[in-house]
Design a protein around this motif. Structure first.
Motif, PDB file in Angstrom:
ATOM      1  N   MET A   1      28.386  18.457   5.465  1.00 16.37           N
ATOM      2  CA  MET A   1      27.956  17.327   4.873  1.00 16.37           C
ATOM      3  C   MET A   1      28.618  15.985   5.929  1.00 16.37           C
ATOM      4  O   MET A   1      29.756  16.223   6.308  1.00 16.37           O
ATOM      5  CB  MET A   1      28.580  17.005   3.596  1.00 16.37           C
ATOM      6  N   ARG A   2      27.529  15.241   6.406  1.00 18.54           N
ATOM      7  CA  ARG A   2      28.236  14.057   7.126  1.00 18.54           C
ATOM      8  C   ARG A   2      28.525  12.719   6.059  1.00 18.54           C
ATOM      9  O   ARG A   2      28.029  12.640   5.332  1.00 18.54           O
ATOM     10  CB  ARG A   2      27.257  13.470   8.260  1.00 18.54           C
ATOM     11  N   ILE A   3      29.726  12.313   6.184  1.00 24.06           N
ATOM     12  CA  ILE A   3      30.314  11.167   5.513  1.00 24.06           C
ATOM     13  C   ILE A   3      30.736   9.991   6.276  1.00 24.06           C
ATOM     14  O   ILE A   3      31.507  10.277   7.379  1.00 24.06           O
ATOM     15  CB  ILE A   3      31.512  11.669   4.421  1.00 24.06           C
ATOM     16  N   ASP A   4      29.897   8.929   6.269  1.00 25.82           N
ATOM     17  CA  ASP A   4      30.229   7.950   7.035  1.00 25.82           C
ATOM     18  C   ASP A   4      31.255   6.718   6.075  1.00 25.82           C
ATOM     19  O   ASP A   4      30.765   6.397   4.912  1.00 25.82           O
ATOM     20  CB  ASP A   4      29.052   6.987   7.538  1.00 25.82           C
ATOM     21  N   PHE A   5      32.428   6.677   6.519  1.00 25.14           N
ATOM     22  CA  PHE A   5      33.266   5.768   5.668  1.00 25.14           C
ATOM     23  C   PHE A   5      33.500   4.476   6.351  1.00 25.14           C
ATOM     24  O   PHE A   5      34.190   4.467   7.226  1.00 25.14           O
ATOM     25  CB  PHE A   5      34.475   6.612   5.365  1.00 25.14           C
TER      26      PHE A   5
END
Length: 210
Positions: A1-5
């Motif tokens: 899973m890619r998470i952009d914070f």
């Protein structure tokens, strides 16, 4: 899973959001693997090098009275304590321009130390009251997480990664991100604000199940 914070290092609710997100990821650790990418957002891009007094800044920007500020600080202190973060708000006397910090974070991602640097920058500002716009301080913080201090100072002394950071900032503004933290999962699903751990855990499980 890619998470952009998407966040700013001078945003206290971004600390809460990140700690809650990481706690949620620990809960699902055996089921979901995630990569977090920290994206730049400046709450106060027009601030000069000296910054501004925090109480005066919040009064002008939000109309916050001293009692409002104290209530907000107590809420943040309690949320931080729940998540293992020590907010020492009385040490945060000024708010600063954070563009150089974002340039340093961009470089740190290339070096594989972005998340460590993000945590160190949060602790430096919100726990120790250090100035995240001072280039010598930023280079010191980079060294504290195992990055090369001389290279960090070199990045900060010029304009390396300035164009890349500006492009990322424009990208998220054009996507409608005007408040942080904004947490984007697999470039499709958005959760905003310093949400509780349970909210992030449910979202991660639902998205992973799709």
């Amino acid at each position: 899973m890619r998470i952009d914070f998407v966040s700013d290092v001078s945003c206290p609710w971004c600390v809460v959001g990140l700690k809650a997100l990481e706690a949620a990821l620990e809960r699902v650790g055996g089921e979901v693997t995630a990569d977090i990418h920290f994206q730049p957002f400046e709450l106060n891009p027009s601030l000069g090098a000296a910054g501004e007094d925090i109480a005066e800044h919040l009064k002008q920007k939000y109309g916050a009275a001293p009692e409002d500020l104290e209530r907000s600080r107590e809420v943040l202190r309690a949320r931080g304590e729940e998540l293992g973060f020590d907010f020492q708000m009385s040490r945060r006397e000024r708010i600063y321009n954070t563009f150089d910090a974002h340039r340093l974070l961009h470089w740190a991602e290339l070096e594989g130390r972005q998340q460590a640097l993000k945590h160190a920058l949060f602790a430096a500002y919100f726990t120790a009251g250090r100035n995240p716009s001072d280039r010598a301080t930023l280079a010191d913080i980079a060294a504290e997480v195992g990055l090369d201090r001389a290279r960090a100072a070199q990045v900060l002394a010029g304009d390396e990664y300035a164009a890349e950071v500006r492009e990322r900032e424009r990208f998220y503004l054009e996507k409608g991100i005007h408040a942080v933290p904004a947490v984007i999962f697999n470039e499709r699903h958005l959760i905003q604000g310093g949400q509780p751990v349970d909210v992030f855990e449910r979202a991660i499980r639902q998205i992973a199940a799709e």
